[in-house]
Scaffold this motif. Sequence first.
Motif, short mmCIF file in Angstrom:
data_model
loop_
_atom_site.label_atom_id
_atom_site.label_comp_id
_atom_site.label_asym_id
_atom_site.label_seq_id
_atom_site.Cartn_x
_atom_site.Cartn_y
_atom_site.Cartn_z
N THR A 19 0.80 -1.23 0.00
CA THR A 19 0.00 0.00 0.00
C THR A 19 0.83 1.28 0.00
OG1 THR A 19 -0.11 0.15 2.41
CG2 THR A 19 -1.81 -1.19 1.31
N GLY A 20 2.11 1.17 0.35
CA GLY A 20 2.95 2.36 0.47
C GLY A 20 2.79 3.07 1.80
N GLU A 21 1.91 2.55 2.68
CA GLU A 21 1.70 3.16 3.99
C GLU A 21 3.01 3.16 4.79
OE1 GLU A 21 -0.97 2.55 8.06
OE2 GLU A 21 -1.20 1.14 6.41
N GLU A 22 3.29 4.28 5.43
CA GLU A 22 4.49 4.39 6.27
C GLU A 22 4.16 3.97 7.69
OE1 GLU A 22 6.10 8.33 5.86
OE2 GLU A 22 7.07 7.80 3.98
N PHE A 23 5.03 3.15 8.25
CA PHE A 23 4.86 2.67 9.61
C PHE A 23 5.91 3.32 10.51
CE2 PHE A 23 3.25 -0.97 6.99
CZ PHE A 23 1.92 -0.82 7.32
N SER A 24 6.51 2.57 11.41
CA SER A 24 7.48 3.12 12.35
C SER A 24 8.85 3.31 11.71
CB SER A 24 7.60 2.19 13.57
OG SER A 24 8.00 0.90 13.17
N LEU A 25 9.69 4.08 12.41
CA LEU A 25 11.11 4.15 12.10
C LEU A 25 11.75 3.02 12.91
CD1 LEU A 25 11.70 7.98 12.38
CD2 LEU A 25 11.63 6.63 10.28
N SER A 26 12.63 2.25 12.31
CA SER A 26 13.15 1.06 12.96
C SER A 26 14.67 0.96 12.84
CB SER A 26 12.50 -0.18 12.32
OG SER A 26 12.98 -1.36 12.90
N ALA A 27 15.31 0.62 13.96
CA ALA A 27 16.75 0.34 13.97
C ALA A 27 16.94 -1.05 14.58
CB ALA A 27 17.50 1.38 14.79
N VAL A 28 17.54 -1.96 13.82
CA VAL A 28 17.75 -3.32 14.30
C VAL A 28 19.00 -3.34 15.18
CG1 VAL A 28 18.09 -5.73 13.67
CG2 VAL A 28 16.62 -4.26 12.27
N ILE A 29 18.77 -3.43 16.48
CA ILE A 29 19.86 -3.41 17.46
C ILE A 29 20.63 -4.73 17.44
CG2 ILE A 29 20.39 -3.28 19.93
CD1 ILE A 29 17.85 -1.55 20.21
N SER A 30 19.91 -5.83 17.33
CA SER A 30 20.56 -7.15 17.40
C SER A 30 21.60 -7.32 16.30
CB SER A 30 19.52 -8.27 17.32
OG SER A 30 18.67 -8.11 16.20
N GLY A 31 21.32 -6.81 15.11
CA GLY A 31 22.29 -6.91 14.02
C GLY A 31 23.55 -6.12 14.31
N ALA A 32 23.36 -4.92 14.87
CA ALA A 32 24.52 -4.08 15.20
C ALA A 32 25.37 -4.70 16.31
CB ALA A 32 24.04 -2.69 15.62
N LEU A 33 24.73 -5.51 17.17
CA LEU A 33 25.45 -6.15 18.27
C LEU A 33 26.00 -7.52 17.89
CD1 LEU A 33 23.02 -5.28 21.21
CD2 LEU A 33 25.26 -4.25 20.73
N GLY A 34 25.59 -8.03 16.74
CA GLY A 34 26.04 -9.35 16.31
C GLY A 34 25.33 -10.48 17.03
N ALA A 35 24.16 -10.23 17.60
CA ALA A 35 23.40 -11.27 18.30
C ALA A 35 22.92 -12.31 17.29
CB ALA A 35 22.23 -10.66 19.05
N GLN A 36 23.10 -13.58 17.59
CA GLN A 36 22.76 -14.65 16.66
C GLN A 36 21.33 -15.16 16.78
OE1 GLN A 36 25.05 -15.72 14.24
NE2 GLN A 36 26.06 -13.88 14.98
N GLY A 37 20.83 -15.30 18.00
CA GLY A 37 19.54 -15.95 18.20
C GLY A 37 18.37 -15.02 18.44
#
Length: 125
Positions: A19-37
């Motif tokens: 739909t093109g609807e905008e939702f939240s702004l998101s930052a993936v913390i786990s990726g930046a920390l290298g969390a695996q699970g």
Amino acid sequence: MEINRLADRSFLQLTSSKTGEEFSLSAVISGALGAQGLFISHEILEPGKSSSAPHFHNGTDEVVFVTKGSVVAKEGSEELILLVGDSACFKAQSGLPHFISNQSSEVAEFVLIRSRLDQSDVVYG
């Protein structure tokens, strides 16, 4: 030990591919920390916005923890107001679509936590 500081986060605008609807702004913390699970994201939700389209997960529980403002957690026909420090869990395989919305006049923020999966288990609708 890995550290991810707020000042270093890059937030992306989540947008519906249908739909093109905008939702939240998101930052993936786990990726930046290298969390695996784990999948952990920091979400910023402007007034009148939702975090996503209604959906549920087949293979993972999803937990939200409010860090700023207030949000409404909706699952099926149930709606609950969550304030700073409150959390909610959307259970896997519930079949009940859920999402978070900001019905206030202030910006809200929350942390989303779930298991990290090799492939998407999300069902929209």
